[in-house]
Design a protein around this motif. Sequence first.
Motif, PDB file in Angstrom:
ATOM      1  N   CYS A  48      27.163   4.956  50.236  1.00  0.00           N
ATOM      2  CA  CYS A  48      27.129   5.960  50.690  1.00  0.00           C
ATOM      3  C   CYS A  48      28.753   6.640  51.385  1.00  0.00           C
ATOM      4  CB  CYS A  48      26.738   5.353  51.884  1.00  0.00           C
ATOM      5  SG  CYS A  48      27.139   4.616  52.739  1.00  0.00           S
ATOM      6  N   ILE A  49      28.425   7.822  50.377  1.00  0.00           N
ATOM      7  CA  ILE A  49      29.854   8.895  50.876  1.00  0.00           C
ATOM      8  C   ILE A  49      29.369   9.792  51.826  1.00  0.00           C
ATOM      9  CG2 ILE A  49      32.756   9.607  50.336  1.00  0.00           C
ATOM     10  CD1 ILE A  49      31.978   8.521  47.968  1.00  0.00           C
ATOM     11  N   LYS A  50      30.783  10.107  52.987  1.00  0.00           N
ATOM     12  CA  LYS A  50      30.163  10.479  54.270  1.00  0.00           C
ATOM     13  C   LYS A  50      31.348  11.677  54.697  1.00  0.00           C
ATOM     14  CE  LYS A  50      26.163   7.831  56.089  1.00  0.00           C
ATOM     15  NZ  LYS A  50      25.699   7.194  57.091  1.00  0.00           N
ATOM     16  N   LYS A  67      32.628  15.764  46.455  1.00  0.00           N
ATOM     17  CA  LYS A  67      31.339  15.771  45.947  1.00  0.00           C
ATOM     18  C   LYS A  67      32.300  15.980  44.668  1.00  0.00           C
ATOM     19  CE  LYS A  67      28.895  19.277  47.408  1.00  0.00           C
ATOM     20  NZ  LYS A  67      28.144  20.369  47.332  1.00  0.00           N
ATOM     21  N   GLN A  68      33.244  16.471  44.397  1.00  0.00           N
ATOM     22  CA  GLN A  68      33.988  16.792  42.976  1.00  0.00           C
ATOM     23  C   GLN A  68      34.539  15.539  42.345  1.00  0.00           C
ATOM     24  OE1 GLN A  68      33.650  19.341  40.511  1.00  0.00           O
ATOM     25  NE2 GLN A  68      34.976  17.837  39.497  1.00  0.00           N
ATOM     26  N   LEU A  75      30.065   9.082  39.395  1.00  0.00           N
ATOM     27  CA  LEU A  75      29.081   7.847  40.367  1.00  0.00           C
ATOM     28  C   LEU A  75      28.071   8.263  40.496  1.00  0.00           C
ATOM     29  CD1 LEU A  75      32.156   7.385  43.097  1.00  0.00           C
ATOM     30  CD2 LEU A  75      30.937   5.553  41.543  1.00  0.00           C
ATOM     31  N   ASP A  76      26.881   8.093  40.641  1.00  0.00           N
ATOM     32  CA  ASP A  76      25.961   8.051  40.568  1.00  0.00           C
ATOM     33  C   ASP A  76      25.299   7.846  41.770  1.00  0.00           C
ATOM     34  OD1 ASP A  76      22.805   8.621  39.694  1.00  0.00           O
ATOM     35  OD2 ASP A  76      22.629   7.621  39.803  1.00  0.00           O
ATOM     36  N   LEU A  77      25.875   9.073  42.912  1.00  0.00           N
ATOM     37  CA  LEU A  77      25.285   8.874  44.600  1.00  0.00           C
ATOM     38  C   LEU A  77      25.363  10.550  44.657  1.00  0.00           C
ATOM     39  CD1 LEU A  77      28.162   8.684  46.596  1.00  0.00           C
ATOM     40  CD2 LEU A  77      28.102   6.198  45.331  1.00  0.00           C
ATOM     41  N   GLU A  78      24.961  11.094  45.858  1.00  0.00           N
ATOM     42  CA  GLU A  78      25.646  11.949  47.045  1.00  0.00           C
ATOM     43  C   GLU A  78      26.312  12.138  48.027  1.00  0.00           C
ATOM     44  OE1 GLU A  78      22.844  15.230  46.819  1.00  0.00           O
ATOM     45  OE2 GLU A  78      22.050  14.790  44.979  1.00  0.00           O
ATOM     46  N   ALA A  79      26.901  13.022  47.990  1.00  0.00           N
ATOM     47  CA  ALA A  79      27.940  12.506  49.359  1.00  0.00           C
ATOM     48  C   ALA A  79      27.337  13.808  50.403  1.00  0.00           C
ATOM     49  CB  ALA A  79      29.690  13.169  49.555  1.00  0.00           C
ATOM     50  N   GLU A  80      27.299  12.544  51.581  1.00  0.00           N
ATOM     51  CA  GLU A  80      26.706  13.915  52.748  1.00  0.00           C
ATOM     52  C   GLU A  80      27.532  14.112  53.828  1.00  0.00           C
ATOM     53  OE1 GLU A  80      23.619  11.850  56.302  1.00  0.00           O
ATOM     54  OE2 GLU A  80      24.459  10.223  54.803  1.00  0.00           O
ATOM     55  N   MET A  96      39.150  16.184  62.990  1.00  0.00           N
ATOM     56  CA  MET A  96      38.173  16.117  61.799  1.00  0.00           C
ATOM     57  C   MET A  96      38.627  16.760  60.568  1.00  0.00           C
ATOM     58  SD  MET A  96      34.934  16.504  63.579  1.00  0.00           S
ATOM     59  CE  MET A  96      35.554  16.940  65.132  1.00  0.00           C
ATOM     60  N   PRO A  97      38.710  16.429  59.635  1.00  0.00           N
ATOM     61  CA  PRO A  97      37.577  15.969  58.380  1.00  0.00           C
ATOM     62  C   PRO A  97      37.536  14.320  58.552  1.00  0.00           C
ATOM     63  CG  PRO A  97      38.634  17.547  56.747  1.00  0.00           C
ATOM     64  CD  PRO A  97      39.761  17.492  58.284  1.00  0.00           C
ATOM     65  N   ALA A  98      36.935  13.679  58.325  1.00  0.00           N
ATOM     66  CA  ALA A  98      37.298  12.227  58.102  1.00  0.00           C
ATOM     67  C   ALA A  98      36.078  12.127  56.376  1.00  0.00           C
ATOM     68  CB  ALA A  98      36.334  11.259  59.419  1.00  0.00           C
TER      69      ALA A  98
END
Length: 126
Positions: A48-50, A67-68, A75-80, A96-98
């Motif tokens: 996971c990436i947030k 996301k880019q 990678l096969d995942l989505e940023a939150e 922030m951002p973090a």
Amino acid sequence: MALFNFGKKKEEEKKTPACACSCGCAASEAESITNDCCPDLKEGEICCIKVLGAGCKSCHEQFEYTKQAIKDMGLDLEAEYITDMQKIMEYGVMSMPALVVNEKVVAMSKVLKAADVVALLHKLGF
């Protein structure tokens, strides 16, 4: 004069960088992370990436760059994108951002371009 602490030598305060991961690293990035969110995850994998942000322009930019970077790395995942202040405070982030990878804060206080995010993830062993 002692009333206002005049005439006393002031002790120099130890200046340590504000570190999000509490390891004493530079304020903007961590050296290594461990996988706490997915216990069955192998070393070097990301689950996971947030992006933690208040909803401002800089935080949105960080989310888009992240996301880019995920796309560039294949990678096969989505940023939150998390804007809930209660959740952000649970990570101990005050500016922030973090960027959070596998539930560990790895960068904060500046917007990392997509190439910088990729470089950071490679530096961390991903």
